[in-house]
Scaffold this motif. Structure first.
Motif, mmCIF file in Angstrom:
data_model
loop_
_atom_site.group_PDB
_atom_site.id
_atom_site.type_symbol
_atom_site.label_atom_id
_atom_site.label_comp_id
_atom_site.label_asym_id
_atom_site.label_seq_id
_atom_site.Cartn_x
_atom_site.Cartn_y
_atom_site.Cartn_z
ATOM 1 N N PRO A 3 45.950 49.041 56.874
ATOM 2 C CA PRO A 3 45.124 48.109 57.643
ATOM 3 C C PRO A 3 44.264 47.188 56.800
ATOM 4 N N LYS A 4 43.766 47.665 55.640
ATOM 5 C CA LYS A 4 42.833 46.815 54.910
ATOM 6 C C LYS A 4 43.512 45.827 53.988
ATOM 7 N N MET A 5 44.820 45.835 53.915
ATOM 8 C CA MET A 5 45.484 44.975 52.933
ATOM 9 C C MET A 5 45.472 43.527 53.390
ATOM 10 N N CYS A 6 45.716 42.630 52.462
ATOM 11 C CA CYS A 6 45.601 41.228 52.819
ATOM 12 C C CYS A 6 46.813 40.772 53.619
ATOM 13 N N ARG A 42 35.307 29.545 43.455
ATOM 14 C CA ARG A 42 34.449 29.928 44.588
ATOM 15 C C ARG A 42 35.209 30.815 45.553
ATOM 16 N N PHE A 43 36.466 30.482 45.764
ATOM 17 C CA PHE A 43 37.304 31.300 46.641
ATOM 18 C C PHE A 43 37.352 32.728 46.155
ATOM 19 N N LEU A 44 37.389 32.860 44.814
ATOM 20 C CA LEU A 44 37.509 34.196 44.252
ATOM 21 C C LEU A 44 36.319 35.070 44.613
ATOM 22 N N LEU A 45 35.187 34.437 44.863
ATOM 23 C CA LEU A 45 33.998 35.220 45.169
ATOM 24 C C LEU A 45 33.878 35.505 46.652
ATOM 25 N N ASN A 46 34.766 34.907 47.433
ATOM 26 C CA ASN A 46 34.718 35.087 48.874
ATOM 27 C C ASN A 46 35.031 36.531 49.235
ATOM 28 N N SER A 47 34.428 37.004 50.292
ATOM 29 C CA SER A 47 34.654 38.394 50.645
ATOM 30 C C SER A 47 36.001 38.593 51.330
ATOM 31 N N ASP A 48 36.583 37.525 51.832
ATOM 32 C CA ASP A 48 37.840 37.647 52.546
ATOM 33 C C ASP A 48 38.984 37.847 51.556
ATOM 34 N N LYS A 49 39.719 38.940 51.751
ATOM 35 C CA LYS A 49 40.799 39.259 50.818
ATOM 36 C C LYS A 49 41.847 38.164 50.752
ATOM 37 N N ASN A 50 42.161 37.608 51.914
ATOM 38 C CA ASN A 50 43.229 36.613 51.945
ATOM 39 C C ASN A 50 42.905 35.436 51.050
ATOM 40 N N ILE A 51 41.656 35.045 51.118
ATOM 41 C CA ILE A 51 41.263 33.874 50.341
ATOM 42 C C ILE A 51 41.309 34.197 48.849
ATOM 43 N N CYS A 69 38.533 41.279 39.928
ATOM 44 C CA CYS A 69 39.571 41.470 40.929
ATOM 45 C C CYS A 69 40.590 42.512 40.527
ATOM 46 N N LEU A 70 40.604 42.856 39.230
ATOM 47 C CA LEU A 70 41.521 43.900 38.796
ATOM 48 C C LEU A 70 41.212 45.213 39.492
ATOM 49 N N ARG A 71 39.948 45.354 39.888
ATOM 50 C CA ARG A 71 39.553 46.640 40.445
ATOM 51 C C ARG A 71 39.872 46.765 41.923
ATOM 52 N N GLU A 72 40.565 45.782 42.483
ATOM 53 C CA GLU A 72 40.901 45.838 43.897
ATOM 54 C C GLU A 72 41.761 47.035 44.229
ATOM 55 N N VAL A 73 41.591 47.498 45.448
ATOM 56 C CA VAL A 73 42.432 48.591 45.891
ATOM 57 C C VAL A 73 43.785 48.070 46.354
ATOM 58 N N ASP A 74 43.760 46.875 46.920
ATOM 59 C CA ASP A 74 44.980 46.298 47.474
ATOM 60 C C ASP A 74 45.968 45.988 46.352
ATOM 61 N N ALA A 75 47.196 46.502 46.505
ATOM 62 C CA ALA A 75 48.156 46.389 45.401
ATOM 63 C C ALA A 75 48.551 44.959 45.125
ATOM 64 N N SER A 76 48.779 44.141 46.150
ATOM 65 C CA SER A 76 49.244 42.777 45.883
ATOM 66 C C SER A 76 48.153 41.976 45.191
ATOM 67 N N LEU A 77 46.909 42.275 45.539
ATOM 68 C CA LEU A 77 45.809 41.563 44.902
ATOM 69 C C LEU A 77 45.687 41.956 43.437
ATOM 70 N N SER A 78 45.780 43.257 43.161
ATOM 71 C CA SER A 78 45.613 43.666 41.770
ATOM 72 C C SER A 78 46.783 43.197 40.923
ATOM 73 N N ARG A 79 47.954 43.098 41.526
ATOM 74 C CA ARG A 79 49.087 42.586 40.757
ATOM 75 C C ARG A 79 48.857 41.143 40.341
ATOM 76 N N ARG A 80 48.381 40.341 41.282
ATOM 77 C CA ARG A 80 48.095 38.947 40.949
ATOM 78 C C ARG A 80 47.010 38.857 39.888
ATOM 79 N N ALA A 81 45.976 39.714 40.058
ATOM 80 C CA ALA A 81 44.881 39.682 39.087
ATOM 81 C C ALA A 81 45.397 40.062 37.708
ATOM 82 N N LEU A 82 46.322 41.040 37.665
ATOM 83 C CA LEU A 82 46.888 41.457 36.389
ATOM 84 C C LEU A 82 47.624 40.309 35.728
#
Lengths: 160, 577
Positions: free
Chosen positions: A43-46, B106-115, B144-157
């Motif tokens: 649920p929390k994923m983007c 600025r987007f990077l600092l946004n709380s919304d994951k999608n952004i 952003c490396l510390r994100e839990v979301d896998a797709s986000l951390s992959r991009r950050a990597l």
């Protein structure tokens, strides 16, 4: 946009609109794979994921997943807005829409979608205009039905 | 209607839309008609892509849209994002591009994951063209490396790896390594190879480099690529001052954990090479580590016997044990035992090695020290062709090893070094392109070796003389780097009952050639096909004239002195063409 799918949490497909020509078999295959992939997301994923060479934008509203596949150069954030606008249109039309409304009136859902999107692109940005067009279509439908039921058709009815 | 007329019109429309036009039915949360805005921006992007003029017309407008759009809701962010994409794709001014990068920051600092996701993806695209601008946002990316979301951390990597440069390499590697420890398994391989690559390109000191690779190997050893082992061994080999340090670190790491294959392989190689340094006792850079010979041998045996070790790892351990037989001061019984056990191992490679090493113990003990000396630095290039060695006195002939290695790849590579001699020694073919498996007969000369090209086309050997059991064979090599040079190795084998003593071989060539005759390996050819005598001839043939060779042999056999003079016929064409 290449296609839009609506499916429930159990994976049942409620609506599918394809903007690219594909054979039936391919459509089924894509649907199956995509449903599995999206349902597996936590649920929390983007809301975006990469799948094959497309970008998938999905959003969950109550028990329905709205899923769009866009191309590389498309804007994901505006796709989220498109999904939201579509949900708003449905909401306005059905009055507090739920999944059952879409199940029982799926043709209306398709009509609204077709008024809003054409060939994968937004064609009408005004909410009012879309709903007005649907209203007019509804009126026409009623008029035609009344015509069939009116006295002037009595003659034809006998032939039934 | 072409681009020049359309663009100003579009600009006008968009301007009015952004500044004045507002209608409730078309707008979403304060942004007037975002769908239309996005579409116009897209069209402008396509029109301005390679068109200077249109791009200029758009510049002001884009800046205006970028600054005026309300970003509290997704609609505004969507328009802003499209603006950034447009700026990235047209020929915009640098100021505008910097503005775009800042918006993404600025987007990077946004709380919304999608952004954040969208920002990371776009920054990745921009990092090639606007590197310095993106660098400014490095700390946020690392967050952003510390994100839990896998797709986000992959991009950050991916983005972090693209942002590493020589000034921030230490800090970045630190971050990436802590990420490596905690990330999900499918990202580990990418992260590990990314760190290794970055370390290779930007390592400030050798010691730091070795440390980094060591750490990566201990944390994610199973996920590194195969050539990491080769790279590390080459690196350690080159850093002479760090031998003691590296071997100690590797020994302690190995003692703790023998499951990670790349680490075990490198550690085994190092212990084999620098075992004497390990036992010496003191090294300023690590804590004093008292290591006994028995401990080292026990560790290597443990590696050999462990079911977790791959066959390649076992090969490394066996070779290391062999090398230790010359480095350690104790007696070699334990090593001999182990080696003879593996002589009947089911694995072909191990068995072959064990048999060879056994032979080395039994029959050629006098050569053992010379063969197992320290390796010179091997040039990077990673193929088996880099067995390069040289000797002053005896040359180890290929023939003695031929019976035990049917598959040896025989390469004679020429080195133009101080003495200008080169011999050939054949190791069993290494499983991996690593110098660790090479049995090398060499001198401890620091040499910079040219990396060899693919093996020269082999010329068939020639038997030129046979008398009463004494056979003379010639083998030829044309090193590809020097077309005028021909190397001939004369091998004398004695299959008869009596030794051939006072064996001397001389050669003569036509005047246009230059001949250099090296000292032979000995002057006694032992009976019963004992160790053959070899001698190297170097012939320079700048005119590519047909080669003619006359040989003169004098020796004592069966109590009689023999003198033979003959011309070598049937010399293959490849020797002089």
């Amino acid at each position: 946009m290449q296609f839009m799918l609506l499916f429930s949490r159990q994976g049942k497909l409620r609506l599918q609109k394809w903007y690219v020509p594909l054979s039936d078999k391919e459509k089924k295959k894509i649907t199956r794979e995509l449903v599995q992939t999206v349902l597996a997301r936590k649920p929390k994923m983007c809301s975006f994921l990469e799948w094959r060479d497309l970008k998938i934008v999905y959003k969950r509203y109550a028990s329905l997943y709205f899923c769009c596949a866009i191309e590389d150069q498309d804007n994901e954030l505006i796709t989220l807005e498109i999904i939201h606008r579509y949900v708003e249109l449905l909401d306005k039309y059905f009055g507090s829409v739920c999944e059952l409304d879409i199940i029982f009136n799926f043709e209306k859902a398709y009509f609204i979608l077709d008024e809003f999107l054409l060939g994968g692109e937004v064609q009408e940005t005004s909410k009012k205009n879309v709903l007005k067009a649907i209203e007019q279509a509804d009126l026409l439908q009623e008029k035609t039905e009344n015509m069939y039921h009116s006295k002037s058709f009595m003659g034809c009815k006998k032939a039934y | 209607m072409n681009a020049t007329t359309v663009v100003p019109q579009l600009v006008q429309i968009l301007r009015t839309l952004v500044t004045t036009g507002y209608s409730t039915e078309h707008s979403i949360s304060g942004v007037s008609d975002p769908f239309l805005q996005v579409q116009i921006l897209r069209l402008l992007r396509i029109l301005g892509q390679n068109h200077e003029e249109s791009s200029e017309t758009m510049n002001d407008l884009l800046a205006q849209v970028a600054t005026n759009t309300d970003t509290s809701r997704n609609a505004g962010n969507a328009v802003l994002f499209e603006t950034v994409l447009t700026i990235m794709d047209i020929r915009s001014a640098t100021g505008l591009r910097v503005l775009a990068v800042n918006i993404l920051g600025r987007f990077l600092l946004n709380s919304d994951k999608n952004i954040r996701y969208v920002a990371l993806t776009s920054l990745l695209r921009m990092v090639q063209s606007d590197h310095s601008a993106v660098q400014r946002h490095r700390p946020t990316v690392v967050e952003c490396l510390r994100e839990v979301d896998a797709s986000l951390s992959r991009r950050a990597l991916e983005l972090s790896l693209a942002l590493v440069n020589s000034s921030n390499v230490r800090a970045m590697t630190q971050e990436l390594q802590s990420f490596l420890e905690s990330c999900s398994p499918d990202l580990r391989a990418d992260c590990a190879s990314g760190i290794l690559l970055a370390a290779e390109r930007f390592a400030p000191t050798k010691r730091w480099h070795i440390d980094t690779i060591l750490r990566v190997l201990t944390t994610a050893g199973t996920h590194v690529r195969d050539d990491a082992v080769a790279n590390l061994t080459q690196l350690i080999g080159g850093a002479q001052e760090l031998h003691a340090y590296s071997v100690r670190r590797l020994y302690s790491a190995l003692a703790e954990d023998i499951s990670q294959q790349p680490l075990v392989q490198v550690a085994a190689w190092c212990i084999g090479e620098y075992g004497d340094l390990l036992l010496e006792g003191s090294c300023e850079e690590t804590e004093p580590l008292q290591v006994e010979e028995e401990d080292v041998l026990a560790l290597l045996e443990k590696v050999l016997q462990s079911h977790m070790s791959l066959p390649a790892t076992r090969g490394y351990a066996l070779t290391a044990l062999m090398k230790l037989s010359t480095r350690l001061r104790g007696d070699n019984n334990r090593i001999r035992q182990v080696v003879s056990i593996y002589g009947s191992c089911l694995d072909m490679e191990l068995q072959q090695r064990a048999v060879e090493y056994n032979t080395l113990f039994r029959k050629y003990d006098h050569m053992r020290a010379a063969i197992l000396e320290k390796m010179p630095l091997v040039e990077r290039g990673g193929t088996q062709d880099e067995e390069i060695k040289e000797s002053k006195e005896a040359q180890l002939s290929e023939a003695s090893l031929v019976p035990t290695e049917p598959q040896a790849s025989e390469l004679l590579d020429l080195l133009d070094l101080l003495d200008g001699t080169s011999g050939a020694a054949q190791p069993p073919p290494p499983l991996e392109p690593s110098p660790g498996d090479v049995l090398v007969h060499l001198l401890d000369l620091p040499c910079d070796l040219p990396s060899a090209s693919p093996p020269p086309a082999s010329i068939p050997n020639l038997r030129v003389f046979e008398r009463e059991g004494l056979q003379l064979n010639l083998s030829f090599v044309r090193p590809p780097g020097t077309p005028a040079l021909l190397l001939i190795t004369i091998t004398a084998i004695n299959t008869s009952e009596a030794d051939v003593i006072h064996f001397i071989c001389q050669a003569a060539v036509p005047k246009s050639f230059q001949l250099q005759l090296q000292a032979p390996s000995g002057d006694t050819v032992p009976a019963h096909s004992g160790l053959p005598v070899t001698q190297l001839l170097r012939i320079l043939n700048p005119n590519k004239a047909p080669l003619r060779l006359k040989l003169r042999l004098t020796y004592n056999h069966f109590g009689q002195s023999v003198q033979e003079i003959f011309e070598v016929n049937n010399l293959p064409m490849e020797t002089w063409q």
